[in-house]
Design a protein around this motif. Sequence first.
Motif, PDB file in Angstrom:
ATOM      1  N   LEU A 117       0.825  -1.208   0.000  1.00 46.61           N
ATOM      2  CA  LEU A 117       0.000   0.000   0.000  1.00 46.61           C
ATOM      3  C   LEU A 117       0.856   1.253   0.000  1.00 46.61           C
ATOM      4  CD1 LEU A 117      -2.832  -1.080   2.473  1.00 46.61           C
ATOM      5  CD2 LEU A 117      -3.002  -0.785  -0.016  1.00 46.61           C
ATOM      6  N   GLU A 118       2.001   1.216   0.691  1.00 46.36           N
ATOM      7  CA  GLU A 118       2.904   2.369   0.685  1.00 46.36           C
ATOM      8  C   GLU A 118       3.398   2.657  -0.727  1.00 46.36           C
ATOM      9  OE1 GLU A 118       5.987   1.370   3.414  1.00 46.36           O
ATOM     10  OE2 GLU A 118       4.852   1.983   5.201  1.00 46.36           O
ATOM     11  N   TRP A 119       3.740   1.600  -1.470  1.00 46.72           N
ATOM     12  CA  TRP A 119       4.247   1.821  -2.816  1.00 46.72           C
ATOM     13  C   TRP A 119       3.150   2.213  -3.798  1.00 46.72           C
ATOM     14  CZ3 TRP A 119       8.597   3.016  -4.973  1.00 46.72           C
ATOM     15  CH2 TRP A 119       9.772   2.810  -4.254  1.00 46.72           C
ATOM     16  N   LEU A 120       1.984   1.648  -3.641  1.00 48.53           N
ATOM     17  CA  LEU A 120       0.880   2.074  -4.497  1.00 48.53           C
ATOM     18  C   LEU A 120       0.542   3.534  -4.242  1.00 48.53           C
ATOM     19  CD1 LEU A 120      -1.391  -1.093  -4.278  1.00 48.53           C
ATOM     20  CD2 LEU A 120      -0.169  -0.258  -6.299  1.00 48.53           C
ATOM     21  N   ASP A 121       0.625   3.949  -2.984  1.00 49.12           N
ATOM     22  CA  ASP A 121       0.384   5.357  -2.658  1.00 49.12           C
ATOM     23  C   ASP A 121       1.483   6.238  -3.242  1.00 49.12           C
ATOM     24  OD1 ASP A 121      -1.030   7.497  -1.122  1.00 49.12           O
ATOM     25  OD2 ASP A 121       0.887   7.571  -0.047  1.00 49.12           O
ATOM     26  N   LEU A 123       3.116   5.788  -5.845  1.00 52.30           N
ATOM     27  CA  LEU A 123       2.943   5.884  -7.294  1.00 52.30           C
ATOM     28  C   LEU A 123       1.575   6.442  -7.678  1.00 52.30           C
ATOM     29  CD1 LEU A 123       4.702   2.583  -8.342  1.00 52.30           C
ATOM     30  CD2 LEU A 123       5.501   4.896  -8.733  1.00 52.30           C
ATOM     31  N   GLY A 124       0.811   6.903  -6.669  1.00 52.52           N
ATOM     32  CA  GLY A 124      -0.416   7.630  -6.939  1.00 52.52           C
ATOM     33  C   GLY A 124      -1.609   6.786  -7.307  1.00 52.52           C
ATOM     34  N   ILE A 125      -1.605   5.494  -6.950  1.00 53.69           N
ATOM     35  CA  ILE A 125      -2.740   4.634  -7.316  1.00 53.69           C
ATOM     36  C   ILE A 125      -3.233   3.829  -6.113  1.00 53.69           C
ATOM     37  CG2 ILE A 125      -2.293   4.453  -9.797  1.00 53.69           C
ATOM     38  CD1 ILE A 125      -0.811   1.835  -9.215  1.00 53.69           C
ATOM     39  N   ALA A 126      -3.062   4.361  -4.911  1.00 51.30           N
ATOM     40  CA  ALA A 126      -3.534   3.650  -3.714  1.00 51.30           C
ATOM     41  C   ALA A 126      -5.042   3.429  -3.753  1.00 51.30           C
ATOM     42  CB  ALA A 126      -3.132   4.432  -2.460  1.00 51.30           C
ATOM     43  N   ASP A 127      -5.783   4.317  -4.391  1.00 49.73           N
ATOM     44  CA  ASP A 127      -7.241   4.183  -4.457  1.00 49.73           C
ATOM     45  C   ASP A 127      -7.679   2.964  -5.265  1.00 49.73           C
ATOM     46  OD1 ASP A 127      -7.459   6.452  -2.954  1.00 49.73           O
ATOM     47  OD2 ASP A 127      -7.909   7.786  -4.638  1.00 49.73           O
ATOM     48  N   SER A 137      -6.428   1.077 -16.192  1.00 53.67           N
ATOM     49  CA  SER A 137      -5.955   1.635 -17.458  1.00 53.67           C
ATOM     50  C   SER A 137      -4.504   1.205 -17.695  1.00 53.67           C
ATOM     51  CB  SER A 137      -6.038   3.157 -17.423  1.00 53.67           C
ATOM     52  OG  SER A 137      -5.084   3.681 -16.506  1.00 53.67           O
ATOM     53  N   GLY A 138      -4.017   1.462 -18.908  1.00 52.84           N
ATOM     54  CA  GLY A 138      -2.635   1.103 -19.221  1.00 52.84           C
ATOM     55  C   GLY A 138      -1.630   1.786 -18.308  1.00 52.84           C
ATOM     56  N   GLY A 139      -1.845   3.068 -18.051  1.00 49.39           N
ATOM     57  CA  GLY A 139      -0.935   3.795 -17.173  1.00 49.39           C
ATOM     58  C   GLY A 139      -0.991   3.292 -15.746  1.00 49.39           C
ATOM     59  N   GLN A 140      -2.184   2.916 -15.280  1.00 51.56           N
ATOM     60  CA  GLN A 140      -2.319   2.386 -13.920  1.00 51.56           C
ATOM     61  C   GLN A 140      -1.645   1.020 -13.798  1.00 51.56           C
ATOM     62  OE1 GLN A 140      -6.557   2.581 -13.759  1.00 51.56           O
ATOM     63  NE2 GLN A 140      -6.601   4.677 -12.976  1.00 51.56           N
ATOM     64  N   ARG A 141      -1.814   0.169 -14.800  1.00 56.37           N
ATOM     65  CA  ARG A 141      -1.147  -1.136 -14.782  1.00 56.37           C
ATOM     66  C   ARG A 141       0.362  -0.975 -14.798  1.00 56.37           C
ATOM     67  NH1 ARG A 141      -5.405  -2.620 -18.381  1.00 56.37           N
ATOM     68  NH2 ARG A 141      -4.009  -2.384 -20.177  1.00 56.37           N
ATOM     69  N   GLN A 142       0.829   0.032 -15.561  1.00 56.66           N
ATOM     70  CA  GLN A 142       2.269   0.301 -15.601  1.00 56.66           C
ATOM     71  C   GLN A 142       2.798   0.622 -14.200  1.00 56.66           C
ATOM     72  OE1 GLN A 142       4.484   0.518 -18.657  1.00 56.66           O
ATOM     73  NE2 GLN A 142       5.627  -0.009 -16.841  1.00 56.66           N
ATOM     74  N   ARG A 143       2.035   1.397 -13.439  1.00 54.95           N
ATOM     75  CA  ARG A 143       2.455   1.780 -12.091  1.00 54.95           C
ATOM     76  C   ARG A 143       2.414   0.594 -11.132  1.00 54.95           C
ATOM     77  NH1 ARG A 143       1.133   8.001 -11.082  1.00 54.95           N
ATOM     78  NH2 ARG A 143       1.209   8.721 -13.229  1.00 54.95           N
ATOM     79  N   VAL A 144       1.445  -0.289 -11.325  1.00 57.47           N
ATOM     80  CA  VAL A 144       1.401  -1.507 -10.509  1.00 57.47           C
ATOM     81  C   VAL A 144       2.648  -2.354 -10.769  1.00 57.47           C
ATOM     82  CG1 VAL A 144       0.177  -3.678 -10.077  1.00 57.47           C
ATOM     83  CG2 VAL A 144      -1.111  -1.548 -10.382  1.00 57.47           C
ATOM     84  N   ALA A 145       3.028  -2.491 -12.038  1.00 63.28           N
ATOM     85  CA  ALA A 145       4.225  -3.269 -12.375  1.00 63.28           C
ATOM     86  C   ALA A 145       5.471  -2.655 -11.745  1.00 63.28           C
ATOM     87  CB  ALA A 145       4.378  -3.359 -13.889  1.00 63.28           C
ATOM     88  N   LEU A 146       5.557  -1.330 -11.765  1.00 63.77           N
ATOM     89  CA  LEU A 146       6.702  -0.659 -11.138  1.00 63.77           C
ATOM     90  C   LEU A 146       6.700  -0.871  -9.627  1.00 63.77           C
ATOM     91  CD1 LEU A 146       6.789   2.709 -13.110  1.00 63.77           C
ATOM     92  CD2 LEU A 146       8.635   1.029 -13.003  1.00 63.77           C
ATOM     93  N   ALA A 147       5.533  -0.735  -9.017  1.00 64.72           N
ATOM     94  CA  ALA A 147       5.438  -0.931  -7.567  1.00 64.72           C
ATOM     95  C   ALA A 147       5.843  -2.352  -7.195  1.00 64.72           C
ATOM     96  CB  ALA A 147       4.022  -0.628  -7.089  1.00 64.72           C
ATOM     97  N   ARG A 148       5.417  -3.331  -7.990  1.00 63.48           N
ATOM     98  CA  ARG A 148       5.768  -4.728  -7.719  1.00 63.48           C
ATOM     99  C   ARG A 148       7.277  -4.940  -7.771  1.00 63.48           C
ATOM    100  NH1 ARG A 148       3.652  -9.266 -11.814  1.00 63.48           N
ATOM    101  NH2 ARG A 148       5.149  -8.157 -13.124  1.00 63.48           N
ATOM    102  N   SER A 149       7.959  -4.251  -8.679  1.00 66.91           N
ATOM    103  CA  SER A 149       9.407  -4.403  -8.799  1.00 66.91           C
ATOM    104  C   SER A 149      10.166  -3.634  -7.723  1.00 66.91           C
ATOM    105  CB  SER A 149       9.864  -3.917 -10.187  1.00 66.91           C
ATOM    106  OG  SER A 149       9.316  -4.733 -11.201  1.00 66.91           O
TER     107      SER A 149
END
Length: 364
Positions: A117-121, A123-127, A137-149
């Motif tokens: 949750l800290e990383w999703l927050d 990257l601006g997609i905690a919601d 969306s594509g941009g949101q999925r991109q941020r999830v992939a970055l947060a996972r890494s």
Amino acid sequence: MGDPLVIFSDVTKRFDQFVAVREMNLTIDPGEFIAIMGPSGCGKTTTLRMLAGLEQPSEGVIRIDGEVMNEVPPHERDTPLVWQSLALFPFLNARENVEFGLKMRGVDAASRRRRALEWLDRLGIADFAERNVENLSGGQRQRVALARSLVTEPRILLLDEPLSALDAHLVIRMQSMLTRLQRELGITFVYVTHSQSEAFAMADRVVVMSDGNIAQVGKPRDIYRAPTSQFVAEFVGCNNIIRGNIAEIESGRAGVASPLGQFTLSLDGNDDLKQGDEVVFTIAADLIQISRDEPLSDNRLTCTLFAEEFIGSVVTLFFETADGSELKAQIQERELAVLDPSISDQFHLSWLTESAHLLRQGDR
């Protein structure tokens, strides 16, 4: 500066008879953002996969922090890879995707949830933490992939053309976010792309590859303004390439006779050149001056406009010379109204002697 974090020493990778990477020697410093770029099939993704441990070198050695990594499996390298396809798990929500790497490391459930949750927050997609990734969306999925890494706080993050599937406006936003994150975290980023604009916008250094070889390594501006070979000059930027022979040399400058005319260029310390030698030089399109009446600089020729290309605020004008050669010049869109060009109009193209960059003969 301390020791390099990553060292490629005479690394070659073969697939049967095909050589994908040839005798690569490259160092990457801690905390550096390095981009590897080149045309399809040049070896850039194979290089990244070897660093990730997904491919093993056929010859040579790869070291990370002084340790030989040739036989070390991917999960022991601490080099997560953000794929072009993102490779998110469609049956998990955003938070669960980010937690996955932590779960594989045995981190307890409460800590996994908090860190994800800290990383999703961040990257601006905690919601969207509890939303299935298929509904993002594509941009949101991109941020999830970055947060996972990034949630595992690796020493090195590998990125394989991660923005290629995004819309243009999202690419710019993600470039800014990636650059900011890299500087804040101090993590080494190794970024593979075919896009010059991405590499130049974000990287501290750029590696240009061709046919499995490193063609040039340097800061973005150095590669853009001072390519070391004709391949780099053609691949990077918007360069005009002219061949000719040295007609005279005086005071560190050479008069060059070419099919397009007589031009002057600086020898740039190449004092071994002599009269009669063949040379190749480039002039970046944005350093060419265009005028209707009198040429603005000493190096000049008359051309006919045959095409225009609008790229946002920049316009590329394409000209044909008397012998059928093509030259390109770039101007700001606001200058176009002043110039008021029409197809088939004739113009004087000119450039300063210092604007020409010498490649010499056979530099490819």
